[in-house]
Design a protein around this motif. Structure first.
Motif, PDB file in Angstrom:
ATOM      1  N   GLN A 522       7.232  -6.815  11.557  1.00  0.00           N
ATOM      2  CA  GLN A 522       6.601  -5.500  11.609  1.00  0.00           C
ATOM      3  C   GLN A 522       6.579  -4.868  10.222  1.00  0.00           C
ATOM      4  N   LEU A 523       5.527  -4.110   9.979  1.00  0.00           N
ATOM      5  CA  LEU A 523       5.431  -3.306   8.772  1.00  0.00           C
ATOM      6  C   LEU A 523       5.756  -1.866   9.179  1.00  0.00           C
ATOM      7  N   ILE A 524       6.793  -1.297   8.579  1.00  0.00           N
ATOM      8  CA  ILE A 524       7.256   0.044   8.957  1.00  0.00           C
ATOM      9  C   ILE A 524       6.915   1.035   7.849  1.00  0.00           C
ATOM     10  N   THR A 546      -3.698   6.106  11.640  1.00  0.00           N
ATOM     11  CA  THR A 546      -2.584   5.245  12.062  1.00  0.00           C
ATOM     12  C   THR A 546      -2.784   4.754  13.497  1.00  0.00           C
ATOM     13  N   ARG A 547      -3.446   5.547  14.332  1.00  0.00           N
ATOM     14  CA  ARG A 547      -3.750   5.075  15.691  1.00  0.00           C
ATOM     15  C   ARG A 547      -4.690   3.876  15.633  1.00  0.00           C
ATOM     16  N   ASN A 548      -5.684   3.970  14.748  1.00  0.00           N
ATOM     17  CA  ASN A 548      -6.638   2.870  14.623  1.00  0.00           C
ATOM     18  C   ASN A 548      -5.988   1.604  14.075  1.00  0.00           C
ATOM     19  N   LEU A 549      -4.825   1.771  13.429  1.00  0.00           N
ATOM     20  CA  LEU A 549      -4.066   0.611  12.953  1.00  0.00           C
ATOM     21  C   LEU A 549      -3.118   0.077  14.025  1.00  0.00           C
ATOM     22  N   GLY A 550      -3.137   0.730  15.180  1.00  0.00           N
ATOM     23  CA  GLY A 550      -2.273   0.302  16.281  1.00  0.00           C
ATOM     24  C   GLY A 550      -0.821   0.686  16.093  1.00  0.00           C
ATOM     25  N   MET A 551      -0.561   1.774  15.360  1.00  0.00           N
ATOM     26  CA  MET A 551       0.813   2.163  15.045  1.00  0.00           C
ATOM     27  C   MET A 551       1.262   3.377  15.842  1.00  0.00           C
ATOM     28  N   HIS A 552       2.462   3.292  16.391  1.00  0.00           N
ATOM     29  CA  HIS A 552       3.185   4.434  16.916  1.00  0.00           C
ATOM     30  C   HIS A 552       4.287   4.718  15.904  1.00  0.00           C
ATOM     31  N   LEU A 553       4.137   5.774  15.141  1.00  0.00           N
ATOM     32  CA  LEU A 553       5.011   6.018  13.990  1.00  0.00           C
ATOM     33  C   LEU A 553       6.448   6.302  14.401  1.00  0.00           C
ATOM     34  N   GLU A 554       7.383   5.756  13.603  1.00  0.00           N
ATOM     35  CA  GLU A 554       8.814   5.964  13.820  1.00  0.00           C
ATOM     36  C   GLU A 554       9.458   6.672  12.636  1.00  0.00           C
ATOM     37  N   GLN A 555       9.188   6.153  11.422  1.00  0.00           N
ATOM     38  CA  GLN A 555       9.840   6.671  10.224  1.00  0.00           C
ATOM     39  C   GLN A 555       9.015   7.822   9.652  1.00  0.00           C
ATOM     40  N   VAL A 556       9.283   9.019  10.155  1.00  0.00           N
ATOM     41  CA  VAL A 556       8.533  10.198   9.724  1.00  0.00           C
ATOM     42  C   VAL A 556       9.501  11.342   9.443  1.00  0.00           C
TER      43      VAL A 556
END
Length: 666
Positions: A522-524, A546-556
C-alpha cells in the motif's frame, strides 16, 4: 578568556561494543543519588532535567547531550520527568552541580505533546512509560527553570530541545492564541542552546569549567541570551540583523511576519548567517548567535558511535514506552533537510544542509541492532528526517555557501543539487548483507519528487530509477509512507511542496512495480487540512481526487501552528513573510471542521454536511462525483426549506393573531 573552538570529534575514542541488556544500571547515565554514588562520582558537573523518559538511544536528545558530555570527561546525570507538584524532591535529590543545570521539555514541544489541533487535551504521551498522560507540565522549560532558580539561585541554567529552540525569539503561541516574547523573557534561564546541541553544550561546559561567568559568555554559536539594551546595534549591517522589537510586533502583525523572513534565511545559511537581535523591553534585548556550520562526517559519527545501550533505563522495567517501540530497531543515517516545507521545523532545528554518517558508522549500529535480544531479523527504518537525502549536497559548495533559498526542491530542484541516490543504494546493499538480518525497511517519509527528478544526467537518472525500484521491491514493510500533503497546486505552492501530478506519477510507478513483482503493498499518503491558503473548495477537490484514486485516507491532520514555521507566521499575521501578500486562513473551529470533514467523505455521518457545504461553495458538480448514489440534494433542500417556511408561518405570533380575530360579517 580566549574562546576555544570545540569539535565533538575531540571526544575520547569509544571502543566498539555490543551493548549488554541486563539490569546493570552502571551502563546508563545515573538517574538517582544511589546510582551516582555507585559510580563514585561525588559532585556532578552537569545535571539534565528532561520532560521525556530516559531512553539511552541516539534518537532521544537528553541521552545524546548526556553521552556527549560524558565522553569529554564530565560527570553527568539525568532526572527524567521530575515531579513538579510535590515537595520537589526530584529537583533536590542530586544536589547542586559544579557547572550548570540543563533543561529540555523533551523531543516535542510540550503543547503539541499535550493538545490536539482542536486544543483538546490528549489522553496519552508516547514519551512516558505506559503512555501515561500528565507526567510533564505545560511549558516544562519555564516550570523546571522556575523551580531550579528558586532552589539554586546561583547555578547557571541552560535550556535546549525543540521547545526552547523554536521559541528563542518572539513567536505565536497557538494554544494561548497570542504573540509571546522569547522564552528567555518567560523562563529564568541564562542561555538557550538551540538546534542540535552537541557542539554548543561542550563549549558552554568547557568555558564554565575554565572559570568564566555564565553572564560573560555571549559569543558561543547556536546559543541565545538576554543582554542589556545598550548592546543592541544601531542598525542592521553585514554581521548583524536587527529585527522589529517585540512591542512593535504586538501592535503590527506585519512586523512579526517580516521578522520571520530574516530568521529563516539566516538559519538556512551554510556558515550560520548573521547574528540576530530583537529588543524585548526598555532594558533588554535578545541576541541569537549564528548556527554552526553542518557537522562533518567525522563529527556526526562521533555522536552516533557513543556507547548508548539503545534501551530504556532499568527503572522502567516492565513498562512500555511507545516512542521507543517505534524506533528500537531503527537507525538514523543523516541529519538536516533541504525540503524546506513551510509547516516543518526540521531545517530550523537541524539545518538545511545534510550531515551524513559514514558507511562504517551506520553498519556498526546496524550490527548492534541485530545483536539485541528481541531482534527478529528486521530493521524497521533505514532513514532520516527525509529518508532519501543521505549523502546529498551541492555540486559546487561555493554556491551553497552563499545561498539563502529555504528549499533546494521548491519551486523546482536546484540545478546545483546532486540528487544521486548512489550512496544510499550502497548503504542498503551493505546493511542487507549483515548476518542475522532478514530485511531492512524504510519507515521514514520518502521524497518521491527527489527520487523521480530528471536531471538530464543519464548516470544519475539511471541510478535514481534503480533506487525507486529497489525501494519498492525490497524495503517496504507492506506500507510506504509519502507526504503529498494536498492536491491543490495553489496550497502546495504555499507549503513548498511539488504538484500533485508528481504523486500520480509515483503511484503509477509504485503500482507497476508491485504488479510486476507480485506484491500487494500500500501507498500511504499524508494530507493536511486548514493549511494557510486552503479553502473548503480545495478540500472538496482533495476529497474527489483521492476518491478517484480509490483511497480512504488514514494519515491526515488538521494544521497545527507551531513556533518558527512560515505557515505559522502566515496563520498568525494573515500575510506571507516573503511576498507580503494576504493569505486566507481557516482559524475558527467551525471553519477548520468544515475542511476536515472532507477527509472522511466516505463516512455516511458526514454526507449531509459535505453536500450542504458543496452547495454553499458552488461546487455542486462534486456531489455526484463523491456520492454517485445520492439523490438530487437541491430537491431535498427545496422541500426542507418549504416545510420549514410553512412551520414558521404557522408559528408566527402575528399570523396567529390574525387567524384568531373574529371575522366581520358582511
Amino acid at each position: 578568556m580566549t574562546k576555544r573552538n570545540i569539535n565533538i570529534s575531540s571526544a575520547q575514542p569509544q571502543p566498539e561494543i555490543i551493548p549488554t541488556y541486563g539490569m546493570d544500571n552502571s551502563l546508563w547515565l545515573p538517574t538517582s543519588a544511589k546510582e551516582v554514588e555507585a559510580l563514585g562520582y561525588g559532585q556532578l558537573d552537569v545535571i539534565l532535567f528532561s520532560g521525556d523518559a530516559y531512553v539511552d538511544h541516539p534518537s532521544f536528545g537528553a541521552a545524546v547531550i548526556g553521552r556527549t558530555l560524558q565522553a569529554n570527561g564530565y560527570k553527568v546525570a539525568i532526572v527524567p520527568q521530575p515531579n513538579w507538584r510535590d515537595d520537589l524532591r526530584d529537583f533536590r535529590k542530586l544536589g547542586k552541580p559544579k557547572l550548570f543545570f540543563g533543561i529540555s521539555a523533551g523531543a516535542m514541544d510540550s503543547m503539541v505533546n499535550h493538545y490536539t489541533a482542536a486544543r483538546r487535551l490528549r489522553s496519552d504521551d508516547a514519551y512516558t512509560p505506559g503512555g501515561k498522560h500528565g507526567m510533564r507540565p505545560d511549558y516544562p522549560t519555564i516550570v523546571y527553570a522556575e523551580i531550579l532558580r528558586k532552589l539554586y539561585p546561583d547555578v547557571p541554567i541552560v535550556a535546549g530541545g525543540i521547545e526552547a529552540s523554536m521559541r528563542r525569539l518572539s513567536h505565536y503561541d497557538y494554544w494561548q492564541n497570542r504573540l509571546r516574547p522569547s522564552i528567555l523573557a518567560d523562563a529564568p534561564i541564562d542561555m538557550i542552546s538551540y538546534g542540535m546541541g552537541e557542539k554548543s553544550i561542550l563549549e558552554i561546559a568547557h568555558r564554565l569549567k575554565n572559570g568564566e561567568n555564565i553572564a560573560s559568555i555571549t559569543d558561543i554559536r547556536q546559543t541565545a541570551i538576554i543582554m542589556p539594551l545598550a548592546h543592541l546595534p544601531a542598525e542592521t549591517d553585514r554581521n548583524n540583523i536587527v529585527l522589529n522589537p517585540y512591542t512593535e510586533c504586538l501592535k503590527d502583525k506585519r512586523k512579526q511576519s517580516a521578522n520571520f523572513k530574516h530568521i529563516e534565511q539566516q538559519a538556512n545559511k551554510f556558515d550560520g548567517g548573521a547574528t540576530l537581535w530583537q529588543q524585548l523591553s526598555d532594558q533588554a534585548c535578545v541576541k541569537v548567535n549564528p548556527m554552526y556550520t553542518p557537522l562533518t562526517t567525522e563529527e556526526i559519527d562521533k555522536s552516533y558511535d557513543l556507547p548508548y545501550t539503545r534501551m530504556p533505563h532499568p527503572r522502567y522495567r516492565g513498562k512500555r514506552i511507545p516512542a521507543y517501540d517505534m524506533i528500537r530497531h531503527s537507525l538514523c543515517m543523516h541529519r538536516g533537510c533541504f525540503g524546506g516545507c513551510s509547516f516543518c521545523t526540521i531545517s530550523a532545528h537541524q539545518g538545511k544542509f545534510i550531515a551524513s554518517r559514514s558507511k562504517a558508522s551506520i553498519l556498526k549500529e546496524a550490527r548492534a541492532i541485530t545483536m539485541m535480544p528481541d531482534f527478529k531479523g528486521y530493521i524497521s527504518d533505514l532513514g532520516g528526517p527525509s529518508a532519501n537525502m543521505y549523502g546529498m549536497g551541492g555540486h559546487d559548495k561555493g554556491k551553497c555557501a552563499v545561498c539563502m533559498r529555504p528549499s533546494c526542491l521548491h519551486p523546482s530542484p536546484c540545478p546545483n543539487l546532486n540528487t544521486s541516490h548512489k550512496q544510499l543504494l550502497e548503504i542498503y546493499h551493505e546493511v542487507d548483507k549483515l548476518p542475522g538480518l532478514k530485511k531492512s525497511f524504510v519507515g521514514s517519509g520518502v521524497r518521491y519528487d527527489l527520487a523521480m527528478h530528471k536531471t538530464g544526467i543519464q548516470t544519475t537518472d539511471n541510478v535514481n530509477a534503480e533506487y525507486c525500484s529497489e525501494l519498492i521491491r525490497n524495503h517496504v514493510s507492506g506500507r510506504l509512507k509519502v507526504a503529498p500533503e494536498h492536491t491543490s497546486d495553489f496550497v502546495l505552492n504555499i507549503m513548498r511542496k511539488p504538484s500533485f501530478k508528481q504523486f500520480y506519477q509515483f503511484k503509477s510507478l509504485f503500482d507497476r512495480i508491485n504488479q510486476k513483482n507480485g506484491l500487494r503493498q500500500q501507498l500511504i499518503p499524508y494530507f493536511i487540512s486548514s493549511h494557510p491558503g486552503c479553502s473548503e473548495a480545495d478540500m472538496a477537490q482533495l476529497a474527489a481526487d483521492t476518491r478517484n484514486l480509490g483511497m480512504h485516507l488514514e494519515q491526515v491532520q488538521d494544521f497545527t501552528p507551531t513556533p518558527m514555521t512560515v505557515s505559522t507566521e502566515i496563520y498568525y499575521s494573515g500575510y506571507h513573510p516573503y511576498t507580503g501578500e494576504a493569505v486566507y486562513c481557516a482559524v475558527t473551529p467551525e471553519h477548520k471542521q468544515a475542511q476536515r470533514q472532507y477527509f472522511f467523505w466516505y463516512d455516511k455521518a458526514n454526507r449531509p454536511g459535505i453536500i450542504k457545504s458543496l452547495h454553499r461553495i458552488n461546487r455542486t458538480d462534486l456531489v455526484r462525483e463523491l456520492f454517485p448514489d445520492c439523490q438530487d440534494f437541491r430537491v431535498q433542500e427545496r422541500h426542507k426549506n418549504k416545510k420549514q417556511f410553512n412551520e414558521n408561518k404557522i408559528n408566527d405570533p402575528k399570523i396567529k393573531a390574525i387567524k384568531q380575530k373574529p371575522r366581520r360579517k358582511l
